[in-house]
Design a protein around this motif. Structure first.
Motif, short mmCIF file in Angstrom:
data_model
loop_
_atom_site.label_atom_id
_atom_site.label_comp_id
_atom_site.label_asym_id
_atom_site.label_seq_id
_atom_site.Cartn_x
_atom_site.Cartn_y
_atom_site.Cartn_z
N ARG A 72 -19.50 73.61 19.69
CA ARG A 72 -20.73 74.17 20.29
C ARG A 72 -21.72 74.70 19.26
O ARG A 72 -22.90 74.85 19.56
CB ARG A 72 -20.35 75.30 21.24
CG ARG A 72 -19.74 74.82 22.55
CD ARG A 72 -19.69 75.96 23.54
NE ARG A 72 -19.25 75.49 24.85
CZ ARG A 72 -18.41 76.13 25.63
NH1 ARG A 72 -17.92 77.30 25.25
NH2 ARG A 72 -18.06 75.64 26.81
N GLY A 73 -21.22 75.06 18.09
CA GLY A 73 -22.11 75.64 17.08
C GLY A 73 -22.31 77.12 17.24
O GLY A 73 -23.07 77.73 16.48
N SER A 74 -21.65 77.73 18.22
CA SER A 74 -21.79 79.17 18.45
C SER A 74 -20.50 79.70 19.07
O SER A 74 -19.63 78.92 19.49
CB SER A 74 -22.97 79.46 19.38
OG SER A 74 -22.79 78.83 20.63
N ILE A 75 -20.38 81.02 19.15
CA ILE A 75 -19.18 81.66 19.67
C ILE A 75 -19.53 82.45 20.93
O ILE A 75 -20.45 83.27 20.92
CB ILE A 75 -18.56 82.61 18.62
CG1 ILE A 75 -18.15 81.82 17.37
CG2 ILE A 75 -17.36 83.35 19.20
CD1 ILE A 75 -17.12 80.74 17.60
N SER A 76 -18.77 82.21 22.01
CA SER A 76 -19.04 82.92 23.26
C SER A 76 -18.21 84.20 23.37
O SER A 76 -18.66 85.18 23.94
CB SER A 76 -18.73 82.00 24.45
OG SER A 76 -17.38 81.55 24.41
N ASN A 77 -17.00 84.18 22.81
CA ASN A 77 -16.11 85.34 22.91
C ASN A 77 -16.29 86.24 21.68
O ASN A 77 -15.52 86.17 20.72
CB ASN A 77 -14.66 84.87 23.04
CG ASN A 77 -13.72 86.00 23.45
OD1 ASN A 77 -14.02 87.18 23.27
ND2 ASN A 77 -12.57 85.64 23.99
#
Length: 613
Positions: free
Chosen positions: A585-590
């Motif tokens: 995704r290229g990013s972190i959600s958690n």
């Protein structure tokens, strides 16, 4: 008689004339036609200056520059051309060195050769170079040799890139291409692709006066050869992912290996603790290298991803499950009970009995001990030794117990014991399945590297094949790549059996009752994983986790080892989850999970423990 005498006279005269003519022609060739002889005669007023090519650049898979070059200058000396009445004090002041250094360097240069150039002082600063250029005419026999040194865009990937250092006498003896003062790649990409990166040296011939001042090019440069720049390399790593992995492993010991299953390309390879590759550049390189090498507490130069051999623990269970299915000793529906273990092998509490899919998800030791015992006691083999050899054949196909043949120069083999190993310890035909039952759960004598475990995970993600892991995508403008990295390695296990094991790995993360890896779940991405706790006789157990994602058309397969961190779900699984989401995704959600791992400081605990012991 008189005629005979006259004839002899003419013959002798003819021979003399012929010999004289041949001598004249030879002298003409030497002095006029053949420049090489004239060059030999002119050596005392000519200077041959090696033109060092720029070393090839290194990029990441997305075209981001990782390694470039910077200018450097060496002071060279030809002892035979130096002035015996040299102003030593002025010379030393100019270069900011002591008289002892001057004498030591001159002695070394004379010992090497009085007439051939050698390095007197390496990698002087730009300021020193400028000062010396102005005064160089005062010091015949000395001149400046331009070179290039490495420059890094980010302080990461040291174990992948390797470093460049000066050649030693052993290298010079083996390879005449290298001369004193030359540089060569050591470890990593720099060593593996040295012949591509180094380019081809050239030579410029200058006329110099008695004051060592260059008066111009010899023969208008017609005898010069042009240096050929080294080939650029596009590596397979994702620089942002590599940097993120090193950040997650800060204050920890262990490794991360991430592979693209479809190609075998290594996306990230982290060994922690690591070091800034810029430390091994310039005049402080030797000092910094000695300091890093002497740090026996954390071993920053040791590449754990390739060279550390760990017991794989429960992350090995999927392989034993696959072998059991292929050998026909179990099916997906086979159930085994578990009363906190099997014989002398313990297990944690969970529902019982379990089928294979739930045994993978719950990481049941009893299930895999009974499966392994069935494999080794299979009636189609004449004895346990024969069955064990067949089991080992499957492991060989996964790449265990041998070098995978990557482009990493320091890859180690791990260890898978052979029947003869147990014959030596127990006697021929005097050992049985229960003797080696610990290997059912990835313990005992088994040793695997993190790279091998990541490769195994890629093979599972591919449902039965893998490509040899490699760190380089393309070399040079032609984009060449060694054909061995395009060869598919097929494993003789049916793809349907892989689907069964993958379902169990999916359940371990998605949260079936008793699942061990729910912490690795990523919203809207199906992750398939397996936790492991590798027993460590020297301290706390190691946290291990393997996974790939997404389940279908997987983009990344990963193996994570966090030393002395306990259960696989506590540290290794969160690291793997964060790495997979970062790549996909290229990013972190958690953000909570990310911060927990960033704050985890195991190094402090380890140092305190080691100090007490």
């Amino acid at each position: 008689m008189k005629d005979l005498f006259i004839n002899r006279k003419y013959i002798i005269m003819a021979l003399i004339v012929l010999a004289s003519l041949m001598l004249i022609i030879r002298l003409f060739i030497i002095q006029v036609v053949k420049d090489t002889y004239r060059l030999s005669a002119d050596n005392n007023v000519l200077r041959y200056v090696t033109q060092y090519p720029a070393r090839g650049l290194i990029y990441d898979r997305n075209g981001k520059l990782i390694v470039s070059n910077q200018a450097a200058y060496d002071i060279m000396v030809i002892p035979a051309q130096t002035d015996r009445m040299i102003d030593t004090a002025g010379f030393c002041s100019l270069l900011n060195i002591t008289n002892d250094v001057f004498n030591r360097q001159m002695k070394a240069s004379i010992n090497y050769s009085r007439r051939a150039p050698s390095v007197f002082l390496k990698q002087v600063s730009n300021e020193t170079y400028a000062r010396f250029q102005e005064k160089m005419f005062l010091y015949p026999g000395f001149y400046v040799q331009p070179r290039t040194l490495r420059k890094y865009t980010r302080p990461v990937a040291a174990h992948i890139l390797g470093y460049v250092s000066e050649v030693d006498e052993s290298i010079i003896r083996k390879n005449p291409y290298y001369k004193p003062g030359d540089y060569i790649g050591k470890s990593g990409i720099e060593e593996a692709y040295e012949n591509d990166l180094r380019g081809q040296k050239g030579v410029r011939i200058f006329m110099v006066d008695v004051f060592s001042r260059i008066k111009g090019s010899y023969a208008d440069g017609e005898m010069d050869t042009v240096a050929v720049q080294g080939s650029d390399i596009i590596s397979s790593i994702d620089l942002d992912l590599q940097e993120y992995g090193e950040l997650l492993m800060r204050n920890k010991r262990g490794s991360i290996v991430a592979i693209e299953p479809e190609t075998g390309e290594v996306l990230a390879l982290v060994s922690a603790p690591n070091y800034d590759p810029g430390l091994l550049v310039g005049r402080v390189r030797s000092e910094n290298f000695a300091r890093l090498q002497s740090d026996t507490a954390i071993l920053p130069l040791f590449n754990r991803a390739l060279m550390a051999s760990y017991p794989p623990g429960s992350t090995f269970k999927p392989v034993n499950g696959l072998i059991g299915l292929q050998e026909g000793v179990i099916s997906a529906d086979t159930k085994f009970g578990c009363n906190y273990g099997y014989l002398f092998v313990g297990c944690h509490g969970h529902a019982s009995p379990l089928d294979l899919i739930n045994a993978v998800a719950n990481s049941c030791n009893s299930y895999f001990c009974q499966t392994y015992r069935r494999v080794l006691e299979n009636n189609k083999y004449s004895n346990v030794t024969e069955a064990f050899s067949k089991w080992k054949e499957y492991l060989d196909q996964f790449g265990f117990g041998a070098r995978l043949g990557t482009d990493f120069v320091n890859e180690l083999t791990g260890f898978i014991p052979s029947p003869s190993y147990y014959d030596r310890y127990h006697g021929k035909n005097r050992w049985k399945a229960l003797t080696v039952i610990s290997m059912a759960i990835g313990q005992g004598e088994i040793g695997t590297t993190p790279l091998q475990m990541a490769n195994m995970t890629a093979a599972i993600a591919n449902r039965g094949y893998y490509y040899t892991p490699h760190i380089v995508k393309e070399v040079g403008r032609e984009g060449k790549l060694n054909p061995r990295f395009k060869t598919k390695h097929q494993i003789s296990i049916d793809s349907a059996n892989f689907e069964t094991i993958i379902s169990g790995m999916e359940g371990a993360v998605s949260g079936v009752p008793g699942a061990t890896a729910r912490v690795a779940a990523i919203k809207d991405i199906i992750v398939c994983g397996k936790t492991g706790t590798a027993q460590n006789p020297h301290g706390d157990d190691h946290s291990v986790f393997i996974a790939f994602a997404p389940k279908d058309n997987p983009k990344i397969a990963i193996a994570v080892y966090v030393e002395n961190a306990g259960f696989g779900s506590t540290s290794a699984a969160p690291v793997a989850s964060l790495m997979m989401e970062k790549y996909i995704r290229g990013s972190i959600s958690n953000k909570y999970l990310e911060q927990r791992i960033l704050d985890l400081n195991l190094e402090e605990k380890l140092i305190k423990s080691e100090t007490q012991h």
